[in-house]
Design an enzyme around this catalytic site. Structure first.
Site, short mmCIF file in Angstrom:
data_model
loop_
_atom_site.label_atom_id
_atom_site.label_comp_id
_atom_site.label_asym_id
_atom_site.label_seq_id
_atom_site.Cartn_x
_atom_site.Cartn_y
_atom_site.Cartn_z
N HIS A 138 44.64 -94.95 -69.52
CA HIS A 138 44.99 -95.83 -68.39
C HIS A 138 45.38 -94.99 -67.18
O HIS A 138 44.90 -95.22 -66.06
CB HIS A 138 46.16 -96.73 -68.82
CG HIS A 138 46.72 -97.61 -67.74
ND1 HIS A 138 46.54 -98.99 -67.74
CD2 HIS A 138 47.47 -97.33 -66.65
CE1 HIS A 138 47.16 -99.49 -66.69
NE2 HIS A 138 47.73 -98.50 -66.01
N GLU A 139 46.23 -93.98 -67.38
CA GLU A 139 46.69 -93.16 -66.26
C GLU A 139 45.58 -92.26 -65.72
O GLU A 139 45.50 -92.03 -64.51
CB GLU A 139 47.90 -92.33 -66.69
CG GLU A 139 49.10 -93.14 -67.15
CD GLU A 139 49.56 -94.17 -66.12
OE1 GLU A 139 49.42 -93.90 -64.91
OE2 GLU A 139 50.05 -95.24 -66.53
N HIS A 142 43.71 -94.29 -63.32
CA HIS A 142 44.34 -94.31 -61.99
C HIS A 142 43.96 -93.08 -61.19
O HIS A 142 43.64 -93.16 -60.00
CB HIS A 142 45.87 -94.36 -62.14
CG HIS A 142 46.44 -95.72 -62.36
ND1 HIS A 142 46.12 -96.81 -61.58
CD2 HIS A 142 47.34 -96.18 -63.29
CE1 HIS A 142 46.79 -97.87 -61.99
NE2 HIS A 142 47.52 -97.52 -63.03
N GLU A 189 45.97 -102.44 -62.03
CA GLU A 189 46.50 -102.28 -63.39
C GLU A 189 45.52 -102.84 -64.42
O GLU A 189 45.32 -102.25 -65.49
CB GLU A 189 47.86 -102.97 -63.52
CG GLU A 189 48.97 -102.29 -62.75
CD GLU A 189 49.16 -100.84 -63.16
OE1 GLU A 189 49.13 -100.55 -64.37
OE2 GLU A 189 49.32 -99.99 -62.26
#
Length: 360
Positions: A138-139, A142, A189
């Site tokens: 997930h990061e 980003h 998100e």
């Protein structure tokens, strides 16, 4: 997914996505904003010069001095996960990953020129290996989408707007900017939840990680199906008053509510889009320059229209009825909030219940 000659071999084989574009996992609303911003030639460089030269160095030095940077010798399992995530999504430079002492479970990607990932000890203690893999993915999502750069740009614009609040209607304009900014944050998100799933390729682990953010480490007391039923109950939400309350609750949030995130991720995992990516049919970075801004906005509009059409929320149902000429919005809302009986909940044919007595 470590290289075959590494000593740390993953417990199972995951697919890799050479040359994958971030457009593959970006939510349409997030994607349209990013495509438009990327078309502003040179703006990234200007922003990095304005906001990244001093502050980013300070942040990096702070974590070097006060946190633990993962490596083959420190938190090696997390270091391997970051390498695996970068390898899976074909990111050449692996973001540095730090662990910081904090009992609250959290993870973030910070920095504009060279993003770094930070996870708290609370999160490390909370999640198992595959759950943590999805979070690190997930990061990394980003970092690859450039959310730190573009979020900073919008924050700068918001700060500038506050300085002209004295201008007539200035506060309304500022509120509009902040509201739009937070809406983008929420969609970003959702985008990176998808990136985490592409890295881990384990839907149950991705959902467990999100559920633990809501219920802690008591996973043995939780049930995925029951949690998804919660999300469905939240979406249906009783009557019009609940719909209005939900709208007011979500506007200040920078993240979607956890139950909603689990529901949205499961729906995407079951979609043709996700299956196509796993099969190797996904947008490539080499085609990013040809992406049309207007097509991005159309895709975002289509996404919102589809969500509006499929929503089970009673307030959205009423608006659909009004748009179709089925009633008067102002009159129905007035009746509901005045507690008048006989006001039908949108799309259900039922009646609005009397509000419960106030409690101290």
């Amino acid at each position: 997914m470590t290289q075959p000659n590494d000593s740390n071999v993953p417990s199972r084989t995951r697919k890799r996505f050479p040359g994958i574009s971030t457009r593959a996992w970006e939510h349409p609303a997030d994607r349209s904003a990013l495509v438009a911003l990327r078309k502003l030639s040179g703006f990234d460089d200007i922003l990095k010069k304005l906001g990244g030269m001093v502050s980013e160095r300070a942040v990096r030095l702070m974590f070097l001095a006060s946190a633990v940077r993962t490596s083959e010798r420190q938190f090696s399992h997390l270091f391997d996960m970051a390498r695996d995530a970068a390898y899976t999504l074909d990111l050449e430079k692996v973001p540095a990953l730090y662990v910081t002492q904090d009992p609250l479970p959290n993870a973030m990607c910070i920095g504009m020129d060279t993003p770094v990932i930070v996870v708290t000890t609370g999160l490390v203690d909370l999640l198992d290996e595959e759950e943590m893999r999805s979070v690190i993915g997930h990061e990394v999502g980003h970092a690859m989408s450039g959310h730190a750069v573009y979020r900073t740009m919008l924050l700068i614009l918001t700060n500038l707007a506050t300085k002209i609040a004295w201008i007539p209607l200035g506060n309304i304009a500022i509120l509009g900017i902040i509201t739009a900014l937070k809406e983008w944050f929420r969609k970003a998100e959702l985008s990176c939840d998808r990136a985490g799933l592409l890295v881990g390729q384990d839907l149950q682990a991705s959902m467990r990680a999100l559920m633990k953010l809501a219920g802690g480490h008591h996973l043995h007391e939780m049930n995925t199906d029951a949690f998804l039923e919660q999300a469905d109950e939240y979406e249906r939400a009783g009557d019009l008053r609940d719909g209005v309350i939900k709208l007011l609750q979500v506007l200040p949030q920078t993240h979607p509510f956890v139950a909603v995130r689990v529901q949205k991720l499961k729906k995407w995992a079951e979609s043709d889009e996700y299956s196509s990516i796993l099969a190797g049919a996904y947008p490539r970075r080499e085609q990013d320059g040809d992406t049309s801004v207007s097509e991005g906005f159309k895709s975002a509009a289509d996404s919102y229209a589809q969500s509006f059409k499929e929503s089970k929320d009673p307030l959205v149902g009423l608006i659909r009825d009004v748009a179709g000429g089925a009633g008067d919005l102002g009159g129905k809302l007035r009746d509901v909030f005045a507690g008048n009986r006989g006001t039908g909940s949108a799309g259900t044919g039922g009646t609005a219940e009397e509000p419960p007595p106030a409690q101290a």
